[in-house]
Scaffold this active site. Sequence first.
Site, PDB file in Angstrom:
ATOM      1  N   HIS A  37     -74.722  62.021  33.523  1.00 51.96           N
ATOM      2  CA  HIS A  37     -73.671  61.004  33.537  1.00 51.96           C
ATOM      3  C   HIS A  37     -73.310  60.615  34.969  1.00 51.96           C
ATOM      4  O   HIS A  37     -73.119  59.425  35.270  1.00 51.96           O
ATOM      5  CB  HIS A  37     -72.407  61.540  32.852  1.00 51.96           C
ATOM      6  CG  HIS A  37     -72.561  61.837  31.392  1.00 51.96           C
ATOM      7  ND1 HIS A  37     -72.585  63.118  30.902  1.00 51.96           N
ATOM      8  CD2 HIS A  37     -72.696  61.014  30.327  1.00 51.96           C
ATOM      9  CE1 HIS A  37     -72.716  63.073  29.586  1.00 51.96           C
ATOM     10  NE2 HIS A  37     -72.788  61.816  29.208  1.00 51.96           N
ATOM     11  N   LYS A 149     -82.486  58.491  28.320  1.00 52.88           N
ATOM     12  CA  LYS A 149     -82.688  59.530  27.312  1.00 52.88           C
ATOM     13  C   LYS A 149     -82.463  58.946  25.918  1.00 52.88           C
ATOM     14  O   LYS A 149     -83.188  59.255  24.987  1.00 52.88           O
ATOM     15  CB  LYS A 149     -81.757  60.713  27.551  1.00 52.88           C
ATOM     16  CG  LYS A 149     -81.931  61.839  26.522  1.00 52.88           C
ATOM     17  CD  LYS A 149     -81.111  63.072  26.885  1.00 52.88           C
ATOM     18  CE  LYS A 149     -79.639  62.833  26.657  1.00 52.88           C
ATOM     19  NZ  LYS A 149     -79.296  62.750  25.201  1.00 52.88           N
TER      20      LYS A 149
END
Length: 283
Positions: A37, A149
Amino acid sequence: MEIIRTVKQISSLTSDARSKGKSVGLVPTMGALHAGHISLVERARAENDVVVVSVFVNPTQFNNPTDLATYPRTEEADCRLLEAAGVDYAFIPTVEEMYPEKDERIFDLGQVADVMEGPMRPGHFNGVAQVVSKLFYYTHPTRAYFGEKDFQQIAVIRRMVELERIDVEIVDCPIKRADDGLALSSRNVRLSETQRSVAAGIYKTLKESVKLRSGKTLGEVKQYVIDTINAMPEMEVEYYEIVHPLTMQPLKDWEDAGKLAPVGCITVYCGDVRLIDNIKYKD
């Protein structure tokens, strides 16, 4: 960094920034933040005047109530990471704030949502489209950042943006991995020490399969990946598909992607923890 709890306030702050000619970068997250993140945040910080990170576990994208209940929530630690990364606003609303009434919208997401995660998690992508569209409406981003992802999810979001005619640039960012190759995920914290070690075999197997492309058929490479991972302790492949990078449709032959690199998308259960990953089959 300022923590914002209401739609009204975040909308006012970001619309004011845009009216002054400033760019706004949005990183939507469900919290339990990790280095993956933060890599998105750093990209947003480098490319925008104002950076907003949303932290919201969205109930409409969970088709499994247990998965929703067990999803890690670490707001205090998340805020420390975001402040250190130079975020301007952390938007952390309640479910009631985001959904004051039930969201009845159904999005025509088309073929990108009809495969892989689509049938495995009914309603999941519609829930993603609901919450991300709301976040776009509320935060007025110039650019929004997503990790590769969730490769199929990015295609779904691009489709939603097209349907809703939202003026935002979708920026896809490379997968962030641990030293042993495991794709970073908030769910990794649920793995036992043994499972965590075994889970690294997912990416190792995917990398090996890329080497096989030149001498094996697409079907043979798929079977190699499935068989290799299924042979590992506590590991069970839910699906492995090698797909067109834009349409997400499964390929039968390597040439079916044209000049683009086919993408192998995998979901594996390690014990009861569902892990996803992908790899590009570049020449």
